[in-house]
Design an enzyme around this catalytic site. Structure first.
Site, mmCIF file in Angstrom:
data_model
loop_
_atom_site.group_PDB
_atom_site.id
_atom_site.type_symbol
_atom_site.label_atom_id
_atom_site.label_comp_id
_atom_site.label_asym_id
_atom_site.label_seq_id
_atom_site.Cartn_x
_atom_site.Cartn_y
_atom_site.Cartn_z
ATOM 1 N N ASN A 202 15.944 -3.657 -41.772
ATOM 2 C CA ASN A 202 17.263 -3.194 -42.646
ATOM 3 C C ASN A 202 18.094 -4.261 -42.288
ATOM 4 O O ASN A 202 19.270 -3.870 -42.895
ATOM 5 C CB ASN A 202 17.441 -2.048 -42.017
ATOM 6 N N ILE A 205 22.316 -9.364 -45.992
ATOM 7 C CA ILE A 205 23.752 -9.898 -46.023
ATOM 8 C C ILE A 205 23.850 -9.451 -47.718
ATOM 9 O O ILE A 205 23.112 -9.547 -48.584
ATOM 10 C CB ILE A 205 23.674 -11.417 -46.328
ATOM 11 N N GLY A 374 25.079 1.396 -46.299
ATOM 12 C CA GLY A 374 24.192 2.153 -46.634
ATOM 13 C C GLY A 374 22.808 1.613 -46.875
ATOM 14 O O GLY A 374 22.540 0.323 -46.366
ATOM 15 N N MET A 376 19.899 -0.653 -49.208
ATOM 16 C CA MET A 376 20.387 -1.879 -50.021
ATOM 17 C C MET A 376 20.732 -1.381 -51.496
ATOM 18 O O MET A 376 21.225 -2.275 -51.905
ATOM 19 C CB MET A 376 19.188 -2.821 -50.012
ATOM 20 N N HIS A 398 25.898 5.460 -37.976
ATOM 21 C CA HIS A 398 25.958 3.804 -37.983
ATOM 22 C C HIS A 398 25.312 3.463 -39.461
ATOM 23 O O HIS A 398 25.268 2.283 -39.717
ATOM 24 C CB HIS A 398 24.811 3.367 -36.874
ATOM 25 N N GLY A 399 24.696 4.387 -40.191
ATOM 26 C CA GLY A 399 24.322 4.176 -41.457
ATOM 27 C C GLY A 399 23.856 5.299 -42.341
ATOM 28 O O GLY A 399 24.356 6.501 -41.961
ATOM 29 N N LYS A 472 17.701 -9.771 -48.073
ATOM 30 C CA LYS A 472 16.848 -9.234 -47.218
ATOM 31 C C LYS A 472 15.791 -10.174 -46.583
ATOM 32 O O LYS A 472 15.282 -11.087 -47.421
ATOM 33 C CB LYS A 472 16.126 -8.025 -47.683
#
EC number: 6.5.1.-
Length: 475
Positions: A202, A205, A374, A376, A398-399, A472
């Site tokens: 996961n 950038i 979130g 991608m 955390h997400g 990714k």
DNA sequence: ATGTGC
């Protein structure tokens, strides 16, 4: 053991004490998330954690909770001085975390080919994918050793960062108490060559656009405004933290036996905080924490270089200020209700309220930014904490949290579903199958997850960021 | 998450 989950207020459930649980659990979920949480072993894992010696307050499950190794991902567990420390309650990727950079560029002005050029240059500078090695020759064994003990400062003094990056990183980018003497040669060998790499899974950038600012004052304090281009970096301690977690899971299992601690699950192997094994794990974990802060710092440096190249201007003309850097897999000593406790957060983000003395001074008024990536293809959020989160040791999610395992995602998500979910985002892969286990469909709905805590005042929404282009790691 | 391996 039969687990009883009782609704206690909006989006809040109590996991009642049963069996050997020393404390209750609290789980935050709405009607959409609750059935997903009940599907896996998360609740049992929370109950297991609640039975460890010295656990205090409540064990907490965030809205993005899902089954993990020992403690569920999305779990918070605090222990007292006479309690235990557990590697499984921190996680494999020690100090996995998120950074946000704010540009002063309007995202609307950027064409797709231009965004593609930025992606390509960032990929050139930042090795991505499992097992990749870093590209910076100045990271010698000596610099590596300095980095794990002093964190991001050692990179900033070498020109890889700006002075104000320090105060905009949790813990100032250095968790005290690191000692490389507690780390295995194998972990050092893996770590020394991986600084400045993104990793896989996961990690990403992402180029984003600020779609909405909900809280003007906090948005202004964080330097965020609608239409702005931002860059989010999500990575951790790579093979270094992974090796440390594996090494100490074995050490702590033997230590538990030695100290006559009943371990409900080998994933919760632990030792007294005040034992040799407990102190050694903390010292090794702190090394990985500092490595991960430094990893995000070095990637920040490379992202700034890449954008400077493509925009063909000086980096600071583009802004590119660090908004903040948060850890979401970490154990730290913090003062809660008047006593120092060891807060283990695994897939959970610290979220201090406004005015809390542990906030960096520039964010004292608002509370520090809480960064929530979130999946991608979907939005990310910037939040702040509130006093109401004290029962969760000032923590937030955390997400989005997985809803399908990697293998399930590979089987169940079709090419059409993947392409539809990624239709408005550029990505660095020719073959959709390389990214299928990270497809938006493998994750919970980030809006539900964020809203669950925001609706009950445990967090405040500051901004919503939408993805434009993402890198990714691919194998 | 991860040289996806006791």
């Amino acid at each position: 053991m039969k687990l009883e989950l009782v609704k206690d207020g909006r989006n809040r459930y109590r996991l009642k004490r049963t069996g050997k649980m020393a404390v209750e659990g609290i789980v935050y979920a709405n009607e959409y998330l609750l059935p997903l949480i009940r599907k896996d072993k998360s609740l049992q894992q929370l109950a297991n954690a609640a039975s460890l010696p010295g656990v205090v307050g409540h064990v907490c499950g965030m809205p993005d909770i899902h089954e993990g190794f020992g403690l569920p991902i999305g779990g918070v567990m605090a222990t007292a001085r006479d309690g235990v420390i557990s590697a499984g309650a921190v996680g494999m990727d020690i100090n996995c975390g998120v950074r946000l950079l704010a540009t002063n560029v309007s995202a609307a002005d950027l064409s797709i080919p231009f965004l593609r050029k930025i992606l390509t240059r960032m990929e050139e500078y930042v090795p991505a994918g499992v097992g990749r090695r870093g590209k910076h020759d100045f990271i010698t064994a000596g610099v590596f050793e300095e980095v794990v003990h002093t964190g991001i400062k050692s990179l900033i003094t070498r020109g890889c960062g700006r002075p104000d990056d320090l105060e905009k990183t949790e813990e100032g980018g250095c968790l005290p108490g690191a000692d490389l003497g507690a780390v295995s040669p194998q972990a050092c060998k893996r770590g020394a060559v991986q600084l400045g790499t993104l990793g896989g899974g996961n990690h990403f950038i992402e180029l984003q656009v600020v779609k909405q600012v909900y809280d003007q004052a906090a948005g202004q304090s964080f330097g965020l405004y609608p239409g702005q281009l931002t860059v989010m970096i999500h990575t951790g301690s790579r093979g270094f933290g992974h090796q440390i977690c594996n090494d100490y899971s074995k050490t702590l299992l033997a230590a538990a036996r030695k100290h006559a601690i009943e371990v409900p699950d080998r994933g919760l192997a632990c030792a007294p905080v005040d034992s040799k094994e407990g102190r050694d794990y903390y010292a090794a974990m702190a090394c990985a924490v500092n490595f991960a802060f430094a990893n995000r710092q070095l990637i920040t440096h490379d992202v700034r270089r890449a954008l400077g190249d493509i925009f063909a201007c000086a980096q600071d003309e583009l802004g590119l200020a660090l908004v903040y850097d948060v850890a979401h897999n970490i154990a730290k000593w913090e003062a809660h209700s008047g006593s120092k406790v060891l807060v283990h957060r695994k897939g959970a983000t610290r979220a201090l309220p406004p005015g809390h003395p542990e906030n960096p001074s520039i964010y004292r008024q608002t509370g520090h930014p809480v960064l929530i990536p979130g999946s991608m293809g979907t939005a990310s959020y910037v939040l702040t904490g509130t006093e109401k989160a004290s029962e969760a040791f000032f923590s937030a999610n955390h997400g989005a949290g997985r809803v399908l395992s990697r293998t399930a995602a590979m089987k169940e998500i079709t090419r059409e579903q993947f392409e539809r979910s990624m239709s408005s985002v550029l990505y660095n892969s020719r073959n959709y199958r390389e990214l299928l286990d990270e497809a938006p469909g493998a994750y919970k709905d980030i809006d539900h997850v964020v809203e669950t805590l925001a609706a009950i005042g445990m967090t405040r929404k500051v901004a919503r960021l939408e993805p434009l282009a993402v890198i990714k790691g691919k194998d």
